[in-house]
Design a protein around this motif. Structure first.
Motif, PDB file in Angstrom:
ATOM      1  N   PRO A 156       0.823  -1.213   0.000  1.00 21.18           N
ATOM      2  CA  PRO A 156       0.000   0.000   0.000  1.00 21.18           C
ATOM      3  C   PRO A 156       0.854   1.258   0.000  1.00 21.18           C
ATOM      4  O   PRO A 156       1.915   1.321   0.625  1.00 21.18           O
ATOM      5  N   ALA A 157       0.400   2.267  -0.720  1.00 14.74           N
ATOM      6  CA  ALA A 157       1.139   3.531  -0.818  1.00 14.74           C
ATOM      7  C   ALA A 157       1.089   4.269   0.511  1.00 14.74           C
ATOM      8  O   ALA A 157       0.102   4.203   1.253  1.00 14.74           O
ATOM      9  N   TYR A 223       0.639   2.966   8.476  1.00 13.26           N
ATOM     10  CA  TYR A 223       0.121   1.818   9.231  1.00 13.26           C
ATOM     11  C   TYR A 223      -1.153   1.322   8.543  1.00 13.26           C
ATOM     12  O   TYR A 223      -2.266   1.628   8.957  1.00 13.26           O
ATOM     13  N   PRO A 224      -0.986   0.566   7.432  1.00  8.06           N
ATOM     14  CA  PRO A 224      -2.173   0.141   6.664  1.00  8.06           C
ATOM     15  C   PRO A 224      -2.981  -0.911   7.407  1.00  8.06           C
ATOM     16  O   PRO A 224      -2.551  -1.467   8.428  1.00  8.06           O
ATOM     17  N   ASN A 225      -4.131  -1.199   6.858  1.00  2.00           N
ATOM     18  CA  ASN A 225      -5.003  -2.222   7.420  1.00  2.00           C
ATOM     19  C   ASN A 225      -4.328  -3.599   7.326  1.00  2.00           C
ATOM     20  O   ASN A 225      -3.701  -3.938   6.326  1.00  2.00           O
ATOM     21  N   ARG A 226      -4.472  -4.412   8.383  1.00  3.18           N
ATOM     22  CA  ARG A 226      -3.799  -5.709   8.418  1.00  3.18           C
ATOM     23  C   ARG A 226      -4.300  -6.626   7.316  1.00  3.18           C
ATOM     24  O   ARG A 226      -3.503  -7.322   6.668  1.00  3.18           O
ATOM     25  N   ASN A 227      -5.582  -6.663   7.069  1.00  2.97           N
ATOM     26  CA  ASN A 227      -6.124  -7.531   6.018  1.00  2.97           C
ATOM     27  C   ASN A 227      -5.632  -7.111   4.635  1.00  2.97           C
ATOM     28  O   ASN A 227      -5.299  -7.956   3.797  1.00  2.97           O
ATOM     29  N   GLN A 228      -5.563  -5.804   4.392  1.00  2.37           N
ATOM     30  CA  GLN A 228      -5.074  -5.322   3.110  1.00  2.37           C
ATOM     31  C   GLN A 228      -3.606  -5.667   2.912  1.00  2.37           C
ATOM     32  O   GLN A 228      -3.184  -6.096   1.826  1.00  2.37           O
ATOM     33  N   LEU A 229      -2.809  -5.503   3.962  1.00  2.00           N
ATOM     34  CA  LEU A 229      -1.389  -5.833   3.876  1.00  2.00           C
ATOM     35  C   LEU A 229      -1.180  -7.330   3.676  1.00  2.00           C
ATOM     36  O   LEU A 229      -0.338  -7.761   2.870  1.00  2.00           O
ATOM     37  N   LEU A 230      -1.943  -8.150   4.392  1.00  2.00           N
ATOM     38  CA  LEU A 230      -1.819  -9.598   4.257  1.00  2.00           C
ATOM     39  C   LEU A 230      -2.221 -10.068   2.863  1.00  2.00           C
ATOM     40  O   LEU A 230      -1.578 -10.951   2.278  1.00  2.00           O
TER      41      LEU A 230
END
Length: 337
Positions: A156-157, A223-230
């Motif tokens: 994520p940017a 600090y992106p969303n955990r689901n998006q990063l995963l």
């Protein structure tokens, strides 16, 4: 405090007032030519900022795009120089459509320097090839394209918009050549009547804000969303594993199948078993049998073959002559028992 601000503003304006008095009331914008070295000059007005409450004039230079390597879209593109640092594709489209007077939807895309789109762009491919030649090491994944270019694999940017270095270039691609020519005529008209377009006018709320709001948003995006990063990491690893498996299959095939000259490519990996080696040798022999019919394909091969045959016949003839001479000499001698 108000007196100090007013005095500071008068000091900034005093050189402009002095120049107008020396030039008979002409402003600096009136002294700027409409064209220089083949570039049309488009003056735009930069709105005042809280940190610098003075209206400034910025100059864009544009001409038809003529790249060294021709591209399909070059004939309907304009080359812009000295784009502002906060330029976005929405800024350029708004400038040509609403502020200059070109019908909306005429600008297809905007390719900024340093972030040109690679799809259908020959310049980007040529520049990338030049970089690969200069680099000593080639990164993994460069042959079939970087994995990061696939949608959903990039992280994520952390910035909401990209800022440019002041003075960079951009390529504005129109939907067709008549639209590009109409944009040039509109720029010529605006330059002639000295009508300054306000940069970013009408885009309030459509693009991310600058200043402190930009850095506050940057802090949140770190600090992106955990689901998006995963999801991004899983997509990347899946694509990486698929490419590694395809590369292993290609190397295994190269270890078993000889090339056109009958050689087997040595690749990284374990040795093949005897059965596969025998199969590879049989394939190599078949390749040699196929090449037997191509021995007399070229003329020089036929000439060399005739010369070798003539030399061999001459050699046999000389040996036969020596053999006959020895037989004649041995016939006239008497050998008692």
């Amino acid at each position: 405090m108000k007196i100090q601000k007013f005095y500071f503003y008068e000091v900034l304006q005093s050189p402009r007032l002095e120049l107008e008095q020396r030039t008979g009331g002409m402003t600096p914008s009136d002294l700027v030519p409409s064209e220089i070295s083949g570039y049309k000059i488009l003056p735009i007005s930069l709105p005042p900022l809280p940190s610098y409450p003075v209206t400034a004039t910025h100059y864009l230079y544009l001409r038809p795009h003529e790249p060294k390597l021709p591209t399909p879209s070059a004939a309907r593109s304009l080359f812009l120089v000295n784009v502002p640092f906060d330029s976005t594709e929405l800024h350029i489209k708004n400038l040509f459509s609403i502020q200059i007077g070109l019908p909306q939807g005429r600008v297809e895309e905007v390719q900024f320097e340093g972030s040109r789109r690679r799809s259908g762009n020959v310049e980007g491919a040529a520049a990338q090839a030049t970089k690969d030649k200069k680099g000593k090491k080639r990164k993994r994944g460069r042959e079939n394209g970087d994995i990061e270019e696939i949608e959903g694999t990039a992280l994520p940017a952390t910035w909401d918009r990209e800022l440019r270095t002041n003075g960079l270039t951009a390529v504005v691609v129109f939907v067709d050549r008549p639209s590009m020519e109409a944009a040039r005529k509109a720029v010529r008209r605006v330059s002639r009547i000295r009508e300054l377009s306000v940069w970013g006018e009408g885009l309030e709320g459509k693009i991310p804000a600058l200043g402190s709001a930009r850095y506050l948003n940057h802090h949140k995006l770190q600090y992106p969303n955990r689901n998006q990063l995963l999801e991004s990491v899983n997509t990347y690893m899946t694509e990486y594993a698929a490419r590694e498996a395809a590369q292993a299959r290609t190397q295994a095939r190269q270890r078993q199948v000889p090339d056109e000259e009958g050689f087997i490519t040595v690749t990284r990996g374990g040795r093949t078993d005897p059965a596969r080696q025998e199969a590879a040798q049989q394939l190599a022999e078949k390749q040699k049998e196929k090449k037997k019919g191509l021995e007399d394909f070229y003329r020089f091969q036929t000439r060399e073959k005739k010369k070798a045959k003539a030399a061999e016949l001459l050699k046999k003839f000389e040996e036969d002559k020596k053999k006959v001479r020895r037989m004649k000499e041995g016939r006239g001698t008497f050998r008692p028992e």
